[in-house]
Design an enzyme around this catalytic site. Sequence first.
Site, short mmCIF file in Angstrom:
data_model
loop_
_atom_site.label_atom_id
_atom_site.label_comp_id
_atom_site.label_asym_id
_atom_site.label_seq_id
_atom_site.Cartn_x
_atom_site.Cartn_y
_atom_site.Cartn_z
N ARG A 79 0.86 -1.19 0.00
CA ARG A 79 0.00 0.00 0.00
C ARG A 79 0.89 1.23 0.00
O ARG A 79 1.72 1.40 0.91
CB ARG A 79 -0.90 -0.02 1.24
CG ARG A 79 -1.72 1.22 1.39
CD ARG A 79 -2.73 1.18 2.53
NE ARG A 79 -3.38 2.48 2.56
CZ ARG A 79 -3.23 3.38 3.54
NH1 ARG A 79 -2.53 3.09 4.62
NH2 ARG A 79 -3.80 4.56 3.44
N HIS A 123 -2.78 10.98 0.50
CA HIS A 123 -2.26 10.81 1.85
C HIS A 123 -1.60 12.14 2.23
O HIS A 123 -0.39 12.22 2.43
CB HIS A 123 -1.29 9.63 1.90
CG HIS A 123 -0.98 9.12 3.28
ND1 HIS A 123 -1.12 7.79 3.64
CD2 HIS A 123 -0.53 9.75 4.39
CE1 HIS A 123 -0.75 7.63 4.90
NE2 HIS A 123 -0.36 8.82 5.39
N GLU A 168 -7.13 8.64 6.13
CA GLU A 168 -7.37 9.33 7.41
C GLU A 168 -7.83 10.78 7.22
O GLU A 168 -7.10 11.72 7.60
CB GLU A 168 -6.12 9.29 8.29
CG GLU A 168 -5.64 7.88 8.60
CD GLU A 168 -4.41 7.85 9.49
OE1 GLU A 168 -3.96 8.92 9.94
OE2 GLU A 168 -3.90 6.75 9.73
N ASN A 300 -7.03 2.09 9.97
CA ASN A 300 -5.69 2.32 10.51
C ASN A 300 -5.83 2.38 12.03
O ASN A 300 -6.50 3.26 12.55
CB ASN A 300 -5.11 3.65 10.02
CG ASN A 300 -4.82 3.62 8.53
OD1 ASN A 300 -4.95 2.60 7.88
ND2 ASN A 300 -4.41 4.76 7.99
N TYR A 302 -3.93 2.25 15.85
CA TYR A 302 -2.71 2.32 16.66
C TYR A 302 -2.97 2.14 18.15
O TYR A 302 -2.26 1.42 18.81
CB TYR A 302 -1.98 3.66 16.41
CG TYR A 302 -1.41 3.70 15.01
CD1 TYR A 302 -0.15 3.18 14.75
CD2 TYR A 302 -2.14 4.17 13.94
CE1 TYR A 302 0.37 3.14 13.46
CE2 TYR A 302 -1.65 4.15 12.65
CZ TYR A 302 -0.38 3.64 12.41
OH TYR A 302 0.12 3.59 11.14
N GLU A 374 -3.25 0.06 8.19
CA GLU A 374 -2.05 0.47 8.92
C GLU A 374 -2.16 -0.04 10.34
O GLU A 374 -3.23 0.04 10.96
CB GLU A 374 -1.92 2.01 9.03
CG GLU A 374 -1.53 2.71 7.77
CD GLU A 374 -1.38 4.22 7.98
OE1 GLU A 374 -1.13 4.67 9.12
OE2 GLU A 374 -1.52 4.95 6.97
O1 IFM Z 1 2.77 7.99 9.81
C1 IFM Z 1 1.39 8.01 10.00
C2 IFM Z 1 0.67 7.79 8.69
O2 IFM Z 1 1.03 8.73 7.75
C3 IFM Z 1 -0.82 7.88 8.91
N1 IFM Z 1 -1.24 7.01 9.97
C4 IFM Z 1 -0.52 7.09 11.21
C5 IFM Z 1 0.96 6.94 10.97
C6 IFM Z 1 1.72 7.01 12.30
O3 IFM Z 1 1.49 8.23 12.93
#
Ligand code: IFM
Length: 477
Positions: A79, A123, A168, A300, A302, A374
């Site tokens: 990706r 992006h 995002e 995505n 985290y 992500e």
């Molecule tokens: O690096 C970023 C990415 O560009 C978008 N999602 C979160 C990642 C980590 O912060």
Amino acid sequence: MQDAPVRFPAGFVWGAATASFQIEGATTADGRGPSIWDTFAATPGAVAGGDTGEPATDHYRRYPEDIALMRELGLGAYRFSIAWPRVLPGGAGAVNRAGLDFYDRLVDALLAAGIEPWPTLYHWDLPQPLEDAGGWPVRDTALRFAEYAAVVHDALGDRVANWTTLNEPWCSAFLGYAQGVHAPGRREPAAALAAVHHLLLAHGLAAERIRGGRTADGRAHRVGLVHNQTVLRPHTGSPADLDAARRVDGLRNRIFTDPVLHGRYPDDVLADVAAVSDFGFVRDGDLATVSTPIDLLGVNFYNPQWVAGDVRGVDPAAVEQGDGATWVGSEDVRFVLQGLPQTAMGWEVDASGLYDVLVRLAAEKPGLELYVTENGAAYDDEVAADGAVHDPQRIGYLDQHLRAAHRAIADGVPLRGYFAWSLLDNFEWALGYSRRFGLVHVDYPTQHRVIKDSGRWYARVVRSGEVPPPGSGSDPL
Ligand code: IFM
């Protein structure tokens, strides 16, 4: 790490992700125009260390080496994002063939290596001339995006089957136009809400264009968008904390997923932000466009967050200011750290959040294919005396999250693939090169790449389709 190995279904897509501005460098090569991130990074104090998009990982020139690394990792999919200012340096108008050719070469080289290309059209690198004309708060930007999407789709659609429009949009709108910590660095809450709508409109217009297409070998084009959905947990069960969690969930998640999946903005969010905007920018027919059917949704993920509306009695050291969206009518909301292990971003690690996000989306739109587009972690990696990068914390992070993803599949979630963030260490936006997310370490002065232990571990997962028990080795390469 848990003990038992877990096996993913056959056909599960295993990949890694990057983004144009974070890796390409070559910001003036072959006619590329300036983006808002070039301008922002050149603004004193905007990016840590004064870092810019140069040299990044010089991927524009080193992509064959990077594809060789992908092959070593055994990736089935890659990706990446396409830089709008390479393709249309003015944002609109004349196509820069040399810029488009780069993606042509990249796609060909990926396919020759047996790696499926998964481009994202946007992006965050908006051409600067479009920001000069008003940026995402202005409707025209969505129309220009649709034109840009058509150019790229025409050029690559014969070979590329899987497309995502935006990465995002929460970050583009709220970090860029409300909090001002991302490009273009504006602090205009009403503009941020207009940006939300025009980003979604841009997505819908592009998705309409892409759907229905076919590759030269007859595969239907599939399209979706990528959202940084998370779970907002109330810090306590108090009415203030419950309401704060609802508000932040509205501005983080539902303001994007409701229009795309259901063709409406959530009433409670409209009420929450009524003092900031009346949403007068929404025109007849827009929401039908925004909710044009999609084939997949990218998540995505985290970290989960805990939200408080009342922090009296909470240890001040655990209290964080809101971010992004909370600058738009929820300024009193705070995040509360739970004392969990943190990554180098200060993000708490708790993979149950990924499970919760996937299960929620699967229930909200049954049958919609989900992809983790992500997931990963930054740690302060160093090349050791033995020349390797030993990053057991990242292996632990990936292990936890893959197990959570597997649990979601076992519970019926149509999760079809996983892309680690990131293939390479890269430019982490306002934090510059100070945070390393890669499976591959990059020494920026020499551009020397080293596959980290986590990359070797991930390669093993990819090749076997299985998350191994801990301690069973990381090096199949
Ligand atoms: O690096 C970023 C990415 O560009 C978008 N999602 C979160 C990642 C980590 O912060």
